[in-house]
Design a protein around this motif. Structure first.
Motif, mmCIF file in Angstrom:
data_model
loop_
_atom_site.group_PDB
_atom_site.id
_atom_site.type_symbol
_atom_site.label_atom_id
_atom_site.label_comp_id
_atom_site.label_asym_id
_atom_site.label_seq_id
_atom_site.Cartn_x
_atom_site.Cartn_y
_atom_site.Cartn_z
ATOM 1 N N TYR A 260 -3.130 -3.924 7.850
ATOM 2 C CA TYR A 260 -2.486 -2.936 8.714
ATOM 3 C C TYR A 260 -3.420 -1.736 8.916
ATOM 4 O O TYR A 260 -3.125 -0.623 8.493
ATOM 5 N N PRO A 261 -4.553 -1.947 9.594
ATOM 6 C CA PRO A 261 -5.543 -0.868 9.725
ATOM 7 C C PRO A 261 -5.058 0.321 10.547
ATOM 8 O O PRO A 261 -5.535 1.435 10.376
ATOM 9 N N GLY A 262 -4.093 0.097 11.440
ATOM 10 C CA GLY A 262 -3.655 1.191 12.303
ATOM 11 C C GLY A 262 -2.361 1.847 11.884
ATOM 12 O O GLY A 262 -1.851 2.724 12.588
ATOM 13 N N GLY A 263 -1.826 1.432 10.774
ATOM 14 C CA GLY A 263 -0.545 1.977 10.344
ATOM 15 C C GLY A 263 -0.652 3.411 9.861
ATOM 16 O O GLY A 263 -1.745 3.902 9.542
ATOM 17 N N THR A 264 0.485 4.077 9.794
ATOM 18 C CA THR A 264 0.504 5.430 9.250
ATOM 19 C C THR A 264 0.377 5.367 7.735
ATOM 20 O O THR A 264 0.534 4.308 7.114
ATOM 21 N N TYR A 265 0.111 6.523 7.157
ATOM 22 C CA TYR A 265 0.000 6.654 5.696
ATOM 23 C C TYR A 265 1.241 6.074 5.021
ATOM 24 O O TYR A 265 1.152 5.254 4.098
ATOM 25 N N LYS A 266 2.423 6.489 5.501
ATOM 26 C CA LYS A 266 3.672 6.044 4.885
ATOM 27 C C LYS A 266 3.917 4.555 5.119
ATOM 28 O O LYS A 266 4.393 3.849 4.216
ATOM 29 N N GLU A 267 3.597 4.074 6.311
ATOM 30 C CA GLU A 267 3.798 2.652 6.594
ATOM 31 C C GLU A 267 2.946 1.786 5.677
ATOM 32 O O GLU A 267 3.408 0.759 5.148
ATOM 33 N N LYS A 268 1.696 2.204 5.476
ATOM 34 C CA LYS A 268 0.828 1.453 4.569
ATOM 35 C C LYS A 268 1.385 1.460 3.147
ATOM 36 O O LYS A 268 1.392 0.440 2.460
ATOM 37 N N ALA A 269 1.852 2.636 2.710
ATOM 38 C CA ALA A 269 2.421 2.744 1.362
ATOM 39 C C ALA A 269 3.664 1.875 1.227
ATOM 40 O O ALA A 269 3.873 1.237 0.184
ATOM 41 N N ASP A 270 4.490 1.822 2.267
ATOM 42 C CA ASP A 270 5.698 0.989 2.220
ATOM 43 C C ASP A 270 5.327 -0.483 2.059
ATOM 44 O O ASP A 270 5.975 -1.214 1.291
ATOM 45 N N ALA A 273 4.087 -1.000 -1.537
ATOM 46 C CA ALA A 273 5.201 -0.974 -2.483
ATOM 47 C C ALA A 273 6.009 -2.272 -2.414
ATOM 48 O O ALA A 273 6.434 -2.814 -3.450
ATOM 49 N N LYS A 274 6.204 -2.783 -1.198
ATOM 50 C CA LYS A 274 6.964 -4.031 -1.033
ATOM 51 C C LYS A 274 6.250 -5.196 -1.714
ATOM 52 O O LYS A 274 6.876 -5.996 -2.433
ATOM 53 N N LYS A 275 4.922 -5.283 -1.500
ATOM 54 C CA LYS A 275 4.163 -6.389 -2.106
ATOM 55 C C LYS A 275 4.111 -6.258 -3.619
ATOM 56 O O LYS A 275 4.284 -7.253 -4.357
ATOM 57 N N ILE A 299 11.859 0.808 -11.280
ATOM 58 C CA ILE A 299 10.587 0.273 -10.814
ATOM 59 C C ILE A 299 10.364 0.570 -9.330
ATOM 60 O O ILE A 299 9.263 0.959 -8.913
ATOM 61 N N LYS A 300 11.398 0.407 -8.513
ATOM 62 C CA LYS A 300 11.243 0.619 -7.069
ATOM 63 C C LYS A 300 10.918 2.074 -6.747
ATOM 64 O O LYS A 300 10.111 2.355 -5.859
ATOM 65 N N CYS A 306 3.679 5.223 -6.556
ATOM 66 C CA CYS A 306 2.374 4.625 -6.882
ATOM 67 C C CYS A 306 1.642 4.184 -5.615
ATOM 68 O O CYS A 306 0.419 4.349 -5.499
ATOM 69 N N ALA A 307 2.379 3.617 -4.676
ATOM 70 C CA ALA A 307 1.765 3.141 -3.442
ATOM 71 C C ALA A 307 1.145 4.290 -2.649
ATOM 72 O O ALA A 307 0.064 4.139 -2.066
ATOM 73 N N LEU A 308 1.812 5.431 -2.626
ATOM 74 C CA LEU A 308 1.250 6.604 -1.944
ATOM 75 C C LEU A 308 -0.081 7.006 -2.581
ATOM 76 O O LEU A 308 -1.034 7.357 -1.888
#
Length: 317
Positions: A260-270, A273-275, A299-300, A306-308
């Motif tokens: 996801y090279p074009g995603g926003t900071y938060k989208e990438k973190a989401d 976190a999901k993975k 954990i969630k 952590c993802a951020l």
């Protein structure tokens, strides 16, 4: 309000019910000639800390030292508030954290930017600590709190640059804050203790984290006292789990950023976190924990933060 836990070695653990969650964040009481507290959490938790002290028959006026491993608000946000109840106490902090406790303006601004409308419920109020009541400890400095009890402070970055860990000579244990992760007492089934790294922004550094882990490992400690939450008497397992998960966290982050090279900071973190949640769920399923287990409430929340930190670190490097 739960009853404080006796951990042995003249150490008690008070559940601070951080975020309204049991066994989320704790404060340690060292019963020594100089009564000492390690960690305070945020101001909304101080009432639980005071009730815990009451159950231990401790008058806050008798507390001599309040130690914060680092200045993140879930560890030190309530220290100024608590200090008002402890007129004879000094606050001990990492040298890089001192100015922020003396003037928490930047801490407040940064947290408000992240938490927005939730800030007040999570952290308000935050009081400054008078400079005359602040003590810093450099790497290797000590503090004698009893005839047979010496605390030694070690600079342990990785989670934050303003972080130290404190070795207790009496217990041969170490208070690690978040440097070598978070332990989840909810998973203590058949002796299994689950630990994950804490990679929150914006000073997360995996190389520094591993170096701090190795330093702690070389001390030969018998107990690890985590900021979140409680004690492990299996240091080797803790070290192995951090070494197992930390590379996975980073590899997951790198793969998501490519995907996801074009995603926003938060989208990438989401996505990260999901993975990571999927990977952790698979791992814990093999240990007999079903996806509806209460540990996932904790954990969630942690993996989102952590993802951020992972996105932030990889963006810088």
């Amino acid at each position: 309000m739960s009853v404080p836990t006796d951990l042995g070695k003249s150490i008690s653990l008070i559940d601070l019910l951080d975020l309204g969650m049991k066994e989320r964040t704790g404060s340690y009481v060292l019963h020594a000639e100089e009564l000492t507290i390690v960690e305070t959490s945020a101001s909304p938790s101080i009432r639980h800390l005071l009730k815990g002290l009451e159950k231990l028959h401790i008058d806050p006026k008798d507390i001599k030292n309040i130690i914060v491993t680092h200045i993140h608000l879930d560890h030190a946000g309530g220290v100024g508030f608590l200090l008002e109840k402890c007129p004879n106490a000094k606050v001990i902090v990492h040298p890089r954290g001192k100015r922020h406790l003396a003037n928490p303006t930047k801490l407040i601004q940064g947290a408000r930017a992240v938490y927005g409308k939730m800030f007040d419920a999570l952290f308000h109020p935050i009081f400054r600590v008078p400079e005359g009541r602040l003590i810093t400890k450099e790497d290797g400095d000590t503090l004698k709190i009893g005839e047979n009890r010496i605390l030694t402070f070690y600079d342990t970055p990785g989670h934050a640059n303003h972080h130290f860990s404190i070795h207790d000579s009496f217990s041969n244990g170490i208070f690690t804050g978040d440097t070598i992760g978070v332990i989840y007492p909810q998973t203590k089934i058949n002796g299994f203790e689950f630990v994950l790294p804490s990679t929150s922004p914006n000073q997360f550094d995996p190389n520094a984290m591993l170096a701090s882990l190795e330093r702690i490992e070389k001390l030969g400690v018998e107990q690890i006292y985590f900021g979140h939450y409680g004690m492990s008497e299996k240091p080797k397992d803790v070290f192995n789990q951090i070494r197992f998960w930390l590379p996975k966290f980073l590899d997951t982050g790198k793969n998501i950023l490519k995907e996801y090279p074009g995603g926003t900071y938060k989208e990438k973190a989401d996505h990260i976190a999901k993975k990571l949640t999927q990977d952790v769920t698979t791992f814990l399923d093999e240990k007999g924990l079903t996806p509806d287990h209460e540990v996932y409430q904790y954990i969630k929340v942690d993996l989102q933060v952590c993802a951020l930190g992972i996105v932030d670190y990889l963006a810088k490097h």
